[in-house]
Each structure stands twice: as structure tokens, then as C-alpha cells.
Write a protein that holds these residues in place. Sequence first.
Motif, PDB file in Angstrom:
ATOM      1  N   VAL A  38       0.828  -1.202   0.000  1.00  0.00           N
ATOM      2  CA  VAL A  38       0.000   0.000   0.000  1.00  0.00           C
ATOM      3  C   VAL A  38       0.868   1.262   0.000  1.00  0.00           C
ATOM      4  O   VAL A  38       0.610   2.210  -0.747  1.00  0.00           O
ATOM      5  N   ASP A  39       1.908   1.281   0.830  1.00  0.00           N
ATOM      6  CA  ASP A  39       2.780   2.467   0.908  1.00  0.00           C
ATOM      7  C   ASP A  39       3.428   2.780  -0.438  1.00  0.00           C
ATOM      8  O   ASP A  39       3.491   3.942  -0.855  1.00  0.00           O
ATOM      9  N   LYS A  40       3.908   1.752  -1.123  1.00  0.00           N
ATOM     10  CA  LYS A  40       4.612   1.975  -2.389  1.00  0.00           C
ATOM     11  C   LYS A  40       3.651   2.373  -3.506  1.00  0.00           C
ATOM     12  O   LYS A  40       4.029   3.117  -4.415  1.00  0.00           O
ATOM     13  N   ILE A  41       2.407   1.899  -3.444  1.00  0.00           N
ATOM     14  CA  ILE A  41       1.396   2.338  -4.416  1.00  0.00           C
ATOM     15  C   ILE A  41       1.000   3.782  -4.113  1.00  0.00           C
ATOM     16  O   ILE A  41       0.920   4.633  -5.004  1.00  0.00           O
ATOM     17  N   GLU A  42       0.768   4.081  -2.840  1.00  0.00           N
ATOM     18  CA  GLU A  42       0.349   5.422  -2.434  1.00  0.00           C
ATOM     19  C   GLU A  42       1.413   6.458  -2.791  1.00  0.00           C
ATOM     20  O   GLU A  42       1.090   7.578  -3.218  1.00  0.00           O
ATOM     21  N   ASN A  43       2.680   6.099  -2.632  1.00  0.00           N
ATOM     22  CA  ASN A  43       3.779   7.034  -2.903  1.00  0.00           C
ATOM     23  C   ASN A  43       4.147   7.122  -4.383  1.00  0.00           C
ATOM     24  O   ASN A  43       4.993   7.926  -4.768  1.00  0.00           O
ATOM     25  N   GLY A  44       3.539   6.274  -5.207  1.00  0.00           N
ATOM     26  CA  GLY A  44       3.821   6.312  -6.635  1.00  0.00           C
ATOM     27  C   GLY A  44       5.049   5.540  -7.061  1.00  0.00           C
ATOM     28  O   GLY A  44       5.497   5.663  -8.207  1.00  0.00           O
ATOM     29  N   ASP A  45       5.612   4.725  -6.163  1.00  0.00           N
ATOM     30  CA  ASP A  45       6.770   3.914  -6.531  1.00  0.00           C
ATOM     31  C   ASP A  45       6.387   2.828  -7.534  1.00  0.00           C
ATOM     32  O   ASP A  45       7.206   2.404  -8.356  1.00  0.00           O
ATOM     33  N   TYR A  46       5.154   2.354  -7.414  1.00  0.00           N
ATOM     34  CA  TYR A  46       4.594   1.383  -8.350  1.00  0.00           C
ATOM     35  C   TYR A  46       3.215   1.866  -8.775  1.00  0.00           C
ATOM     36  O   TYR A  46       2.497   2.492  -7.991  1.00  0.00           O
ATOM     37  N   GLU A  47       2.846   1.543 -10.005  1.00  0.00           N
ATOM     38  CA  GLU A  47       1.542   1.960 -10.506  1.00  0.00           C
ATOM     39  C   GLU A  47       0.426   1.065  -9.983  1.00  0.00           C
ATOM     40  O   GLU A  47      -0.686   1.529  -9.703  1.00  0.00           O
ATOM     41  N   TYR A  48       0.728  -0.236  -9.825  1.00  0.00           N
ATOM     42  CA  TYR A  48      -0.305  -1.194  -9.423  1.00  0.00           C
ATOM     43  C   TYR A  48       0.236  -2.176  -8.384  1.00  0.00           C
ATOM     44  O   TYR A  48       1.425  -2.507  -8.371  1.00  0.00           O
ATOM     45  N   GLY A  49      -0.664  -2.652  -7.518  1.00  0.00           N
ATOM     46  CA  GLY A  49      -0.342  -3.686  -6.545  1.00  0.00           C
ATOM     47  C   GLY A  49      -1.546  -4.576  -6.330  1.00  0.00           C
ATOM     48  O   GLY A  49      -2.679  -4.229  -6.691  1.00  0.00           O
ATOM     49  N   ILE A  50      -1.324  -5.721  -5.712  1.00  0.00           N
ATOM     50  CA  ILE A  50      -2.395  -6.705  -5.501  1.00  0.00           C
ATOM     51  C   ILE A  50      -2.412  -7.133  -4.044  1.00  0.00           C
ATOM     52  O   ILE A  50      -1.366  -7.405  -3.451  1.00  0.00           O
ATOM     53  N   LEU A  51      -3.634  -7.213  -3.464  1.00  0.00           N
ATOM     54  CA  LEU A  51      -3.834  -7.742  -2.112  1.00  0.00           C
ATOM     55  C   LEU A  51      -5.113  -8.571  -2.069  1.00  0.00           C
ATOM     56  O   LEU A  51      -6.059  -8.298  -2.810  1.00  0.00           O
ATOM     57  N   PRO A  52      -5.167  -9.552  -1.153  1.00  0.00           N
ATOM     58  CA  PRO A  52      -6.429 -10.257  -0.911  1.00  0.00           C
ATOM     59  C   PRO A  52      -7.330  -9.407  -0.020  1.00  0.00           C
ATOM     60  O   PRO A  52      -6.840  -8.670   0.838  1.00  0.00           O
ATOM     61  N   ILE A  53      -8.646  -9.486  -0.219  1.00  0.00           N
ATOM     62  CA  ILE A  53      -9.555  -8.685   0.600  1.00  0.00           C
ATOM     63  C   ILE A  53     -10.624  -9.516   1.304  1.00  0.00           C
ATOM     64  O   ILE A  53     -11.165  -9.102   2.330  1.00  0.00           O
ATOM     65  N   GLU A  54     -10.921 -10.717   0.799  1.00  0.00           N
ATOM     66  CA  GLU A  54     -11.994 -11.500   1.410  1.00  0.00           C
ATOM     67  C   GLU A  54     -11.865 -12.960   1.013  1.00  0.00           C
ATOM     68  O   GLU A  54     -11.446 -13.279  -0.106  1.00  0.00           O
ATOM     69  N   ASN A  55     -12.221 -13.847   1.947  1.00  0.00           N
ATOM     70  CA  ASN A  55     -12.281 -15.272   1.649  1.00  0.00           C
ATOM     71  C   ASN A  55     -13.689 -15.786   1.923  1.00  0.00           C
ATOM     72  O   ASN A  55     -14.343 -15.360   2.868  1.00  0.00           O
TER      73      ASN A  55
END
Length: 267
Positions: A38-55
Amino acid sequence: MENTKVLLQGVAGSYSHIFAKNLGYTNMDFVKTFDEVVDKIENGDYEYGILPIENSTAGDVRETIDLLDKSNVYYVAVGDIKISHCLLGAKGSELKNIKKVSSHPQALMQCDKFLEEGGFEIYNEFNTAIASKRLAEEGDKSHAVIASHLAGEIYGLEVLKENIQNAENNYTKFILLTNNLEKVKQNKIISIALELKDKPNVLGELLNIFSEYNINLTRIQSRNIPNTCFKIRFYIDFEGSIKDGKISEMLTKIATKCLKVRVRGVY
């Protein structure tokens, strides 16, 4: 998406890795924690990231929801991955010799019936694939991990038993994160998070606004706000395009009923 780099938590072989492949990504970097993604996406270091949100069996991934609530990132794609957990062992190991099992807490929870029947010692790991990589490096034949078949292939582990999850139909929902909704050209669903004003029937008034604009709700969920005395945050998904002026007008009306309202995803 072959030339676009996406950021994932963990290491190669995770279920996030499988989701990234399904989206068409071939260029991936990995970090240790959800916070780093999240930090690297928020800061613009990466354009996209992936996380799980629900099972589908273990419920919300609370860490992801907490991070979404306190950061300026948004999700712009959502997808379900069927979870087929394997018990993986080091090369030459056998199920009868396994004494301890490690994995991500969600994976352990999803396989707790199998684990209880086996009487194994249980250890938490940051990620299913991280557990697999560590086992491959250590080679302990009394130790097994719960992870994907892909992780077993990548790290050269033995598949001791397949499909050990409690529920046959076990799915995890993953989200693709970015820091700018302007990148979204079109969408069908909008997801918002809101905290209502403390007054009688305010929830009814809010729902009437959706009815007034003839908007179809696809999901509504409530959750206690962390570190408060049972204050509630609502999460609502509804059909509509973020580019539609009618939707912007409706969100302005919704804001009059709320202490806080925020678009958290469009997809």
C-alpha cells in the motif's frame, strides 16, 4: 500488461501471484508485508499492486480493509481465485513423518479440520509462498506447509496431500490497487465507505437517495471502526460509472448524510 510491473506481498507462488497471472501480468516484484504494498502504491513507486480482501469461508482480510480505510489507494479490478490448498513437504518427506505445519493464518484457518485431525504443531507465516520457500531452503522432512500447487512446483516441494481445505468451494477475492482513479476509463461497479451522521433514520434517508436515483445496490456491509467505542463504518457497492454526472450528483447528496464518505474502488 506484460511491460507493466505489479507489486505483490510475499514471494513467487502465492495466490496473489496466480491472480496477477490471470490479469495478464508477467512482470512482478514482491515485498514482505501488506503495508509495504500500500505504501509503495500510495507514494507512486509502483503503478499497481495486488492484495487479498476476502475469503468465502474465513471472511474479510481485516488487514487489507484497515489499510484501505486509512490510505489514499483505490482498487480498480476485482477477481476471485479458487483456493485449492496442498500440504507440501520437503523433497523425500512423507505425510506420516510430518509433525509441524506452517502457513499464513488465513490458510491455517481454512484447513483447521485437517490440521486438528493430524494433531500437528501449527506456526504462522507471513504468506503461503514464503512458508514454501523457507521449507525448500531448510529441507526439514518433519515440517510441511500449506500452499498452492504452483508454490510446490516453483520451490520443488513434494505434494503430500491435495485439497485439504475445509470447504470444497473456497474462494479468495483479490483486488488490484492504484493511487489514481483517473486511470479508470470505464467501470460497472463503484464501492464507497462512509460514516453516517448520528441522527434518527439517517440510514433510511441514505438508502432513499439510492432509490431516488434508481441505483441498484450490489452489497452493503457494516463494520466496527477500529479503536472506537463501537462506531460503525458502512461499505456499499452499487452499479454505476464513476464518469456519470448523475452518479457525481448522487454522491454529493449522500455526503450530506455522512460525517465521512470516500470512494474506495471502481471496477
